[in-house]
Design a protein around this motif. Structure first.
Motif, PDB file in Angstrom:
ATOM      1  N   SER A 145      20.292 -10.655 -11.794  1.00  0.00           N
ATOM      2  CA  SER A 145      20.463 -12.047 -11.354  1.00  0.00           C
ATOM      3  C   SER A 145      19.734 -13.083 -12.215  1.00  0.00           C
ATOM      4  O   SER A 145      20.319 -14.110 -12.570  1.00  0.00           O
ATOM      5  CB  SER A 145      20.053 -12.184  -9.892  1.00  0.00           C
ATOM      6  N   PRO A 146      18.455 -12.882 -12.574  1.00  0.00           N
ATOM      7  CA  PRO A 146      17.788 -13.887 -13.412  1.00  0.00           C
ATOM      8  C   PRO A 146      18.450 -14.064 -14.775  1.00  0.00           C
ATOM      9  O   PRO A 146      18.374 -15.138 -15.376  1.00  0.00           O
ATOM     10  CB  PRO A 146      16.374 -13.334 -13.572  1.00  0.00           C
ATOM     11  N   LEU A 147      19.108 -13.000 -15.270  1.00  0.00           N
ATOM     12  CA  LEU A 147      19.739 -13.046 -16.590  1.00  0.00           C
ATOM     13  C   LEU A 147      21.104 -13.732 -16.570  1.00  0.00           C
ATOM     14  O   LEU A 147      21.662 -14.030 -17.618  1.00  0.00           O
ATOM     15  CB  LEU A 147      19.884 -11.624 -17.145  1.00  0.00           C
ATOM     16  N   ALA A 148      21.623 -13.987 -15.374  1.00  0.00           N
ATOM     17  CA  ALA A 148      22.934 -14.631 -15.257  1.00  0.00           C
ATOM     18  C   ALA A 148      22.922 -16.044 -15.813  1.00  0.00           C
ATOM     19  O   ALA A 148      23.973 -16.585 -16.185  1.00  0.00           O
ATOM     20  CB  ALA A 148      23.372 -14.653 -13.792  1.00  0.00           C
ATOM     21  N   ILE A 149      21.739 -16.644 -15.920  1.00  0.00           N
ATOM     22  CA  ILE A 149      21.629 -18.000 -16.459  1.00  0.00           C
ATOM     23  C   ILE A 149      22.029 -18.038 -17.927  1.00  0.00           C
ATOM     24  O   ILE A 149      22.263 -19.122 -18.495  1.00  0.00           O
ATOM     25  CB  ILE A 149      20.193 -18.534 -16.257  1.00  0.00           C
ATOM     26  N   THR A 150      22.143 -16.871 -18.562  1.00  0.00           N
ATOM     27  CA  THR A 150      22.628 -16.775 -19.939  1.00  0.00           C
ATOM     28  C   THR A 150      23.998 -17.444 -20.074  1.00  0.00           C
ATOM     29  O   THR A 150      24.296 -18.095 -21.087  1.00  0.00           O
ATOM     30  CB  THR A 150      22.727 -15.306 -20.380  1.00  0.00           C
ATOM     31  N   LEU A 151      24.831 -17.298 -19.073  1.00  0.00           N
ATOM     32  CA  LEU A 151      26.170 -17.906 -19.099  1.00  0.00           C
ATOM     33  C   LEU A 151      26.073 -19.423 -19.127  1.00  0.00           C
ATOM     34  O   LEU A 151      26.896 -20.094 -19.772  1.00  0.00           O
ATOM     35  CB  LEU A 151      26.979 -17.452 -17.883  1.00  0.00           C
ATOM     36  N   THR A 152      25.094 -19.975 -18.443  1.00  0.00           N
ATOM     37  CA  THR A 152      24.896 -21.429 -18.456  1.00  0.00           C
ATOM     38  C   THR A 152      24.412 -21.902 -19.820  1.00  0.00           C
ATOM     39  O   THR A 152      24.879 -22.926 -20.342  1.00  0.00           O
ATOM     40  CB  THR A 152      23.875 -21.827 -17.375  1.00  0.00           C
ATOM     41  N   ILE A 153      23.487 -21.154 -20.407  1.00  0.00           N
ATOM     42  CA  ILE A 153      22.934 -21.526 -21.718  1.00  0.00           C
ATOM     43  C   ILE A 153      24.040 -21.627 -22.765  1.00  0.00           C
ATOM     44  O   ILE A 153      24.036 -22.521 -23.609  1.00  0.00           O
ATOM     45  CB  ILE A 153      21.878 -20.497 -22.160  1.00  0.00           C
ATOM     46  N   TYR A 154      25.019 -20.727 -22.680  1.00  0.00           N
ATOM     47  CA  TYR A 154      26.119 -20.706 -23.644  1.00  0.00           C
ATOM     48  C   TYR A 154      27.373 -21.420 -23.131  1.00  0.00           C
ATOM     49  O   TYR A 154      28.428 -21.325 -23.729  1.00  0.00           O
ATOM     50  CB  TYR A 154      26.454 -19.260 -24.037  1.00  0.00           C
ATOM     51  N   GLU A 155      27.201 -22.121 -22.002  1.00  0.00           N
ATOM     52  CA  GLU A 155      28.289 -22.886 -21.382  1.00  0.00           C
ATOM     53  C   GLU A 155      29.543 -22.026 -21.167  1.00  0.00           C
ATOM     54  O   GLU A 155      30.669 -22.444 -21.397  1.00  0.00           O
ATOM     55  CB  GLU A 155      28.615 -24.129 -22.216  1.00  0.00           C
ATOM     56  N   ARG A 156      29.299 -20.794 -20.676  1.00  0.00           N
ATOM     57  CA  ARG A 156      30.393 -19.857 -20.384  1.00  0.00           C
ATOM     58  C   ARG A 156      30.790 -19.969 -18.909  1.00  0.00           C
ATOM     59  O   ARG A 156      30.690 -19.013 -18.146  1.00  0.00           O
ATOM     60  CB  ARG A 156      29.967 -18.432 -20.713  1.00  0.00           C
ATOM     61  N   GLN A 157      31.215 -21.161 -18.523  1.00  0.00           N
ATOM     62  CA  GLN A 157      31.543 -21.387 -17.115  1.00  0.00           C
ATOM     63  C   GLN A 157      32.739 -20.551 -16.661  1.00  0.00           C
ATOM     64  O   GLN A 157      32.799 -20.111 -15.514  1.00  0.00           O
ATOM     65  CB  GLN A 157      31.809 -22.871 -16.866  1.00  0.00           C
ATOM     66  N   LYS A 158      33.684 -20.338 -17.552  1.00  0.00           N
ATOM     67  CA  LYS A 158      34.865 -19.538 -17.189  1.00  0.00           C
ATOM     68  C   LYS A 158      34.462 -18.097 -16.881  1.00  0.00           C
ATOM     69  O   LYS A 158      34.950 -17.502 -15.914  1.00  0.00           O
ATOM     70  CB  LYS A 158      35.894 -19.577 -18.319  1.00  0.00           C
ATOM     71  N   SER A 159      33.569 -17.553 -17.699  1.00  0.00           N
ATOM     72  CA  SER A 159      33.089 -16.188 -17.470  1.00  0.00           C
ATOM     73  C   SER A 159      32.340 -16.097 -16.147  1.00  0.00           C
ATOM     74  O   SER A 159      32.487 -15.127 -15.404  1.00  0.00           O
ATOM     75  CB  SER A 159      32.163 -15.751 -18.613  1.00  0.00           C
ATOM     76  N   SER A 160      31.529 -17.112 -15.879  1.00  0.00           N
ATOM     77  CA  SER A 160      30.782 -17.147 -14.625  1.00  0.00           C
ATOM     78  C   SER A 160      31.723 -17.159 -13.429  1.00  0.00           C
ATOM     79  O   SER A 160      31.483 -16.486 -12.419  1.00  0.00           O
ATOM     80  CB  SER A 160      29.881 -18.382 -14.592  1.00  0.00           C
ATOM     81  N   PHE A 161      32.792 -17.917 -13.564  1.00  0.00           N
ATOM     82  CA  PHE A 161      33.775 -17.993 -12.487  1.00  0.00           C
ATOM     83  C   PHE A 161      34.419 -16.629 -12.221  1.00  0.00           C
ATOM     84  O   PHE A 161      34.536 -16.193 -11.075  1.00  0.00           O
ATOM     85  CB  PHE A 161      34.845 -19.020 -12.832  1.00  0.00           C
ATOM     86  N   VAL A 162      34.808 -15.940 -13.294  1.00  0.00           N
ATOM     87  CA  VAL A 162      35.450 -14.627 -13.158  1.00  0.00           C
ATOM     88  C   VAL A 162      34.487 -13.625 -12.509  1.00  0.00           C
ATOM     89  O   VAL A 162      34.869 -12.867 -11.610  1.00  0.00           O
ATOM     90  CB  VAL A 162      35.911 -14.093 -14.532  1.00  0.00           C
ATOM     91  N   ILE A 163      33.225 -13.641 -12.943  1.00  0.00           N
ATOM     92  CA  ILE A 163      32.224 -12.736 -12.387  1.00  0.00           C
ATOM     93  C   ILE A 163      32.055 -12.949 -10.894  1.00  0.00           C
ATOM     94  O   ILE A 163      31.983 -12.007 -10.106  1.00  0.00           O
ATOM     95  CB  ILE A 163      30.879 -12.913 -13.124  1.00  0.00           C
ATOM     96  N   ASN A 164      32.000 -14.205 -10.497  1.00  0.00           N
ATOM     97  CA  ASN A 164      31.780 -14.496  -9.085  1.00  0.00           C
ATOM     98  C   ASN A 164      33.018 -14.248  -8.229  1.00  0.00           C
ATOM     99  O   ASN A 164      32.894 -13.959  -7.039  1.00  0.00           O
ATOM    100  CB  ASN A 164      31.287 -15.934  -8.928  1.00  0.00           C
ATOM    101  N   ILE A 165      34.189 -14.346  -8.822  1.00  0.00           N
ATOM    102  CA  ILE A 165      35.407 -13.952  -8.105  1.00  0.00           C
ATOM    103  C   ILE A 165      35.373 -12.446  -7.828  1.00  0.00           C
ATOM    104  O   ILE A 165      35.748 -11.983  -6.749  1.00  0.00           O
ATOM    105  CB  ILE A 165      36.662 -14.332  -8.907  1.00  0.00           C
TER     106      ILE A 165
END
Length: 420
Positions: free
Chosen positions: A351-371
């Protein structure tokens, strides 16, 4: 070489500062939990968990996710304008939800299947407003490296919760003390942080309507992709609680919420502190080198070395521990906790490492993961309900599925941190 050592030293100091504040803040609810479990019934904890779940679902998107963008601009002038943007969105959404609850209150109570939550629904917009305000204040303080102020606010919030919940618990029975403690602590924490930000007078003068609009467009991917992603993540976590109260019993939710709360404390205590500092350090490394893999690997090692020994020991003692600390009535919560330990162990690292997606502005990837998460969690409970599975079997299946998910996410974050 010296520069690298200084960065490591600063990282450690910042983590220790946040961890110290969080440790004290988390020690307080741990210390009073045996008192609370004797003042409040499992049903009271169930209603409280339901209130927290409803508030958290809305609170996860209350800023339009622009609070994450506060960290990214190089200029503080841009950051303060994003702060104001997040505040405006918070006010708007809170008022909108307040009117929705007034209009559809009875329908919502019937849908939730619990009359005890009825009166507290009116307080949900207030709770999410303070959640949103705290979010933007917290990220602005991280940007400015005001870690001591964050730690202080966290401690004050915890003390307030404890005092209110115990005081009301002694005076009267029912769930009012638990919810009141939550609301009062949110107010106190926000007042503490907001007082300090008003001292940034030079930055305040640079707030501009034109700048706010421009930055809203620049970081539009946060509400566009990150907001649905975090909503899905929040639903995967909190919708499960709502369905538990509906499919099983409010007392079952009470037992489950206590086990969930206690197992989640290491993440709140250590994981979040490491994650916040990782966010700041990894962002700097990425700006300088185009990659954040060194900070990522260092953080991953720390999380791994903390998580596995702790949860392994806990696995063998958790049932007796719950019965001894909270009373024999709460042994059931210990049984639930044992089944959930594999999931919380992997989640602590991931969970703490998930912020990596924010750092690289990978919002689409974050969305898929949470789906994936919401389909997995809600899918499991719906399937178990359809098959008339008992609650313990549901938890066993749930823990296995979610552990596999979070383990796979770690490998994906490694690729992102490398800049791939």
């Amino acid at each position: 070489m010296i520069k690298k050592l200084k960065k490591k030293s600063e990282f450690s100091r910042n983590v220790v500062t946040l961890m110290t504040g969080t440790a004290i803040a988390q020690a307080i609810p741990i210390a009073i939990s045996p008192i609370l479990t004797r003042l409040y019934a499992p049903e009271d904890f169930g209603v409280f968990a339901l209130f927290i779940s409803i508030s958290s679902i809305a609170g996860s998107i209350i800023n339009g996710r622009y609070e994450l963008a506060i960290m990214l601009p190089k200029k503080d002038e841009d950051a303060i304008n994003i702060f104001v943007l997040g505040f405006i969105i918070t006010v708007f959404i809170s008022l909108f939800l307040f009117f929705i609850i007034i209009i559809f209150h009875d329908n919502l109570v019937e849908l939730l299947g619990n009359k005890g939550i009825g009166v507290w629904l009116y307080f949900v917009p207030l709770s999410i407003f303070f959640t949103g305000l705290y979010n933007i204040l917290n990220y602005f303080y991280i940007r400015k490296k005001y870690y001591k102020d964050i730690a202080s606010a966290t401690i004050m919030k915890s003390i307030t919760t404890a005092v209110v919940q115990i005081s009301i618990g002694f005076l009267k029975s029912g769930d009012s003390g638990l919810v009141s403690g939550q609301l009062t602590s949110q107010i106190v924490a926000n007042v503490k942080l907001f007082k300090n930000i008003t001292k940034e007078k030079e930055l305040m003068q640079k707030i501009s309507k034109i700048k706010i609009i421009a930055l809203a467009k620049r970081y539009k991917n946060f509400p566009k992709f990150s907001m649905p992603a975090v909503l899905a993540n929040s639903l995967s976590y909190h919708l499960t609680n709502i369905l538990i109260s509906s499919f099983y019993a409010i007392s079952t939710l009470g037992f489950y919420s206590l086990s969930q709360k206690l197992l989640g404390m290491p993440s709140s205590f250590i994981g979040n502190s490491i994650g916040q500092v990782y966010f700041q350090q990894a962002t700097i490394e990425k700006q300088e080198t185009g990659s954040s893999i060194e900070t990522f690997r260092s953080t991953l090692r720390k999380l791994f070395l903390i998580s596995f020994p702790f949860f392994l020991i806990l696995y063998f003692i958790v049932e007796d521990l719950f019965a001894f600390v909270f009373g024999e009535e709460w042994r059931v919560a210990g049984v639930y906790a044992k089944l959930l330990i594999p999931f919380f162990c992997i989640s602590f690292v991931s969970s703490p490492l998930a912020i990596t997606l924010t750092i690289y502005e990978r919002q689409k990837s974050s969305f898929v993961i949470n789906i994936i998460l919401i389909i997995s969690s809600v899918g499991v409970i719906l399937l178990c309900h359809y098959m008339n599975t008992n609650f313990e079997k549901f938890l066993e299946i749930f823990s296995i599925i979610m552990s596999i998910n979070y383990l796979s996410f770690i490998f994906y974050y490694i690729k992102i941190a490398k800049g791939e």
